[in-house]
Design a protein around this motif. Structure first.
Motif, PDB file in Angstrom:
ATOM      1  N   PRO A 463     -25.578   7.817 -43.238  1.00 42.14           N
ATOM      2  CA  PRO A 463     -25.686   7.678 -41.780  1.00 42.14           C
ATOM      3  C   PRO A 463     -26.535   8.776 -41.160  1.00 42.14           C
ATOM      4  CG  PRO A 463     -23.536   8.535 -42.385  1.00 42.14           C
ATOM      5  CD  PRO A 463     -24.215   8.168 -43.668  1.00 42.14           C
ATOM      6  N   GLU A 464     -26.855   8.597 -39.899  1.00 45.18           N
ATOM      7  CA  GLU A 464     -27.616   9.600 -39.160  1.00 45.18           C
ATOM      8  C   GLU A 464     -26.838  10.913 -39.110  1.00 45.18           C
ATOM      9  OE1 GLU A 464     -30.860  11.113 -37.172  1.00 45.18           O
ATOM     10  OE2 GLU A 464     -30.649   9.130 -38.087  1.00 45.18           O
ATOM     11  N   GLN A 465     -27.521  12.005 -39.462  1.00 43.13           N
ATOM     12  CA  GLN A 465     -26.862  13.301 -39.558  1.00 43.13           C
ATOM     13  C   GLN A 465     -27.063  14.119 -38.287  1.00 43.13           C
ATOM     14  OE1 GLN A 465     -25.075  14.377 -42.577  1.00 43.13           O
ATOM     15  NE2 GLN A 465     -25.224  12.135 -42.701  1.00 43.13           N
ATOM     16  N   SER A 466     -26.068  14.943 -38.015  1.00 41.00           N
ATOM     17  CA  SER A 466     -26.215  15.882 -36.907  1.00 41.00           C
ATOM     18  C   SER A 466     -27.137  17.016 -37.330  1.00 41.00           C
ATOM     19  CB  SER A 466     -24.847  16.432 -36.490  1.00 41.00           C
ATOM     20  OG  SER A 466     -24.235  17.089 -37.584  1.00 41.00           O
ATOM     21  N   PHE A 467     -27.463  17.909 -36.398  1.00 41.09           N
ATOM     22  CA  PHE A 467     -28.464  18.944 -36.674  1.00 41.09           C
ATOM     23  C   PHE A 467     -28.029  19.859 -37.811  1.00 41.09           C
ATOM     24  CE2 PHE A 467     -30.029  23.278 -35.976  1.00 41.09           C
ATOM     25  CZ  PHE A 467     -31.386  23.051 -36.092  1.00 41.09           C
ATOM     26  N   TYR A 468     -26.773  20.330 -37.775  1.00 35.01           N
ATOM     27  CA  TYR A 468     -26.377  21.330 -38.759  1.00 35.01           C
ATOM     28  C   TYR A 468     -26.074  20.734 -40.132  1.00 35.01           C
ATOM     29  CZ  TYR A 468     -21.474  19.976 -38.092  1.00 35.01           C
ATOM     30  OH  TYR A 468     -20.285  19.279 -38.042  1.00 35.01           O
ATOM     31  N   THR A 469     -25.965  19.407 -40.244  1.00 39.54           N
ATOM     32  CA  THR A 469     -25.764  18.797 -41.560  1.00 39.54           C
ATOM     33  C   THR A 469     -27.054  18.234 -42.154  1.00 39.54           C
ATOM     34  OG1 THR A 469     -25.153  16.696 -40.533  1.00 39.54           O
ATOM     35  CG2 THR A 469     -23.359  18.213 -41.099  1.00 39.54           C
ATOM     36  N   LYS A 470     -28.168  18.384 -41.437  1.00 41.43           N
ATOM     37  CA  LYS A 470     -29.450  17.971 -42.009  1.00 41.43           C
ATOM     38  C   LYS A 470     -29.844  18.953 -43.111  1.00 41.43           C
ATOM     39  CE  LYS A 470     -31.270  15.509 -37.985  1.00 41.43           C
ATOM     40  NZ  LYS A 470     -32.319  15.451 -36.953  1.00 41.43           N
TER      41      LYS A 470
END
Length: 614
Positions: A463-470
């Protein structure tokens, strides 16, 4: 210990040896004879081990020889004569001026102990330097540089230290046949004109104009004195050099402060991980016991993809094999250093131990690379073992060879002789490579690593990741904490390499090494857990790069150290600094990256074997 001269009964000769000359303003060290000092041609130079050759140490005999307990005043060694109208003499004189301009330092040895130059610094403290300058320079404006003192008044002139006052400290050992042991050797460089043919150490300082013409003589002399000292034990005779190093107390306090902070942060990370993960496992197990079907979420959703082989699995397995080899080599070397086997008194022992261990550890490298590559589903085993044996060592050797070509071109003593290069290649091809093949054979012979869960045939969409999990932000954040626990020790290590200071705190270095391993593991596991909770199962390369990114911070710090702490000048010295720094960064990248991968591999295997999945 003093060795009696067999040809002259009851007389003990003390021989002084000379080492290479180096400077904090240049990476290029030079042999003693390169500066046309008084030399000894009758005695053979002592044999050198592999580490000394790799570090560029060139220990040679000198014409300075003394009889024990026989003081001497203003003894002539030799007189060097230069005619500026002769091109060879002019070249020698210009090279001597260059050495004084860049503040090159002598390094003399007596009884395997450095001859130190002790002088007063601020706050009434005394600093003992295991080297002394060959001379100094007074600028056209009359500003003295480096070791020039107030009575050096001639402008735009080079002052050469052509006289040394040597003081040897000893103590009497009554229960031994030899009778005495040397416990310290100190020197004070001076400059005398010595206008007469028979030197009497008089006259003003000996200086050389920047545009000197005609015939120029440099008489070299020495004085020797012996002092009995009952307070210094022979076993601890190096202590006065180590204790007088600048800012020693501040260094110890900073290291202790850093260790306390890193231990506290490591404890916090471990506590958060254990508590959070324990609650997750308890909640998921409780959900499995409920009859009503409930939707799974978080890291449990990706159980069918978490052990999916990564892209570029061949390259990752090769990196991990080389990283395992470096990890074991570093651990064993530091362990021996802590036991005192690789102390500064054993010159070159540290590098020799590291090289020999690396050569002998080819088997673990081949085994780890082959076993992991097989678990990734790889079938090109020949390519895998060849890359493990040649890729990373080949990159390091190519960089090292290019740096050595530059050293050869500059005529530096740090240039490795051709015979030593052949010996290194022989160790690599004849010992390390066969051992790597043996390890790979056993690695491929083993069955694949059994995973606690099966891998689905169709990969799950991330799924689409948030900034800190990219990937990129996570990798950048992962290297901050490991770098924070090493940067103080890194400063000392860089000082010992480039500023020629003595490094002896191997106990603290080993402790920081252990904390670095723990910190890399915890930081990588923490970020891996966040990514799995965000349903991103691409953890293999990310775990390697997360802790391996510490090497990037190391590289940035090395650049900062070059511009802020060093006074290195010249294109060749700059290229050499960054060339050798790239080798260290690559080794550090493989080392820390492997720690992060294996920590995450253990973590992922553990959590998916504890929780029952459908």
């Amino acid at each position: 210990k003093l060795k009696p001269d067999r040809s002259i009964p009851t007389v003990c000769l003390i021989c002084l040896f000379v080492n290479r000359l180096d400077s904090v303003e240049s990476v290029l060290p030079y042999e003693y004879t390169a500066f046309d000092f008084c030399s000894e041609k009758k005695m053979k130079r002592p044999s050198e081990n592999l580490g000394q050759v790799l570090f560029g140490e060139r220990i040679e005999p000198s014409p300075y020889k003394f009889e024990f307990k026989k003081p001497a005043m203003c003894q002539k060694v030799c007189t060097q004569t230069y005619d500026t109208n002769s091109p060879p003499d002019k070249a020698k004189l210009d090279f001597l001026k260059k050495g004084m301009l860049l503040n090159y330092q002598h390094h003399w040895i007596v009884d395997n102990m450095p001859v130190t130059w002790c002088y007063d610094v601020e706050d009434g403290q005394k600093f003992c330097n295991p080297g002394f300058p060959i001379g100094c320079y007074v600028t056209e404006a009359g500003r003295p540089k480096d070791a020039c003192v107030s009575n050096f008044n001639e402008k735009d002139a080079f002052y050469i230290f052509n006289h040394v006052d040597i003081t040897i400290h000893y103590h009497i050992v009554e229960h031994e046949q030899l009778g005495a042991r040397l416990v310290a050797a100190k020197i004070e460089p001076k400059s005398y004109e010595n206008p007469n043919d028979s030197p009497d150490c008089t006259g003003g300082p000996k200086f050389l104009k920047k545009k000197q013409t005609g015939v120029f003589n440099i008489p070299y002399t020495y004085s020797i004195n012996f002092v009995e000292d009952k307070n210094i034990r022979w076993a601890s005779r190096w202590d006065y050099i180590l204790e007088s190093m600048p800012h020693t107390n501040i260094q110890w306090f900073s290291i202790m402060n850093s260790l306390v902070i890193v231990l506290f942060l490591s404890g916090m990370v471990a506590m958060i991980m254990l508590r959070t993960l324990h609650k997750d496992i308890a909640r998921y197990n409780q959900m499995d016991s409920v009859e009503d079907a409930q939707e799974e979420f978080g890291w449990k959703l990706v159980h069918g993809d978490v052990f999916r082989p990564p892209r570029k699995g061949m390259l990752l397995s090769v990196f991990l094999g080389s990283g395992t080899q470096i990890f074991i080599m570093t651990f064993v070397t530091l362990f021996f250093a802590c036991l005192g086997f690789l102390s500064p008194a054993n010159r070159g022992a540290l590098m020799t131990c590291a090289v020999v261990l690396w050569v002998l550890l080819g088997t673990p490298a081949g085994y780890v690379a082959a076993r992991l590559y097989k678990s990734f589903g790889g079938e090109k085993w020949k390519t895998n073992v060849l890359l493990t044996a040649f890729l990373c060592p080949g990159v390091v050797f190519a960089d090292f060879f290019v740096m050595n070509l530059i050293l050869w071109g500059e005529g530096s003593s740090a240039a490795i002789p051709f015979g030593t290069l052949v010996a290194i290649l022989a160790l690599w091809f004849c010992i390390s490579v066969p051992l790597t093949f043996i390890g790979a054979y056993f690695g491929f012979k083993k069955t694949g690593i059994e995973h606690p869960v099966r891998t689905n045939q169709i990969p799950r969409q991330v799924p689409e990741q948030s900034f800190y999990t990219k990937p990129f932000p996570g990798i950048i954040m992962g290297g901050i904490l490991p770098f924070g626990c090493i940067f103080i020790q890194l400063f000392f290590i860089l000082n010992s390499i480039w500023s020629h200071q003595m490094y002896y705190m191997f106990g603290f270095l080993f402790l920081v090494f252990i904390i670095l391993v723990i910190t890399c593991s915890e930081a990588t596991i923490l970020l891996c857990y966040f990514h799995l909770c965000a349903e991103d199962y691409h953890w293999q390369w990310r775990s390697f790069l997360t802790s391996g990114f510490t090497a990037v911070y190391f590289l940035v710090y090395a650049v900062h150290y070059f511009f802020s702490k060093l006074q290195i000048t010249g294109l060749a010295s700059t290229i050499l600094y960054f060339g050798y720094t790239m080798i260290m960064a690559l080794i550090f990248f493989l080392f820390t990256g492997s720690i992060g991968f294996f920590a995450c591999f253990w973590f992922v295997t553990k959590i998916y074997s504890v929780v029952k999945v459908d």
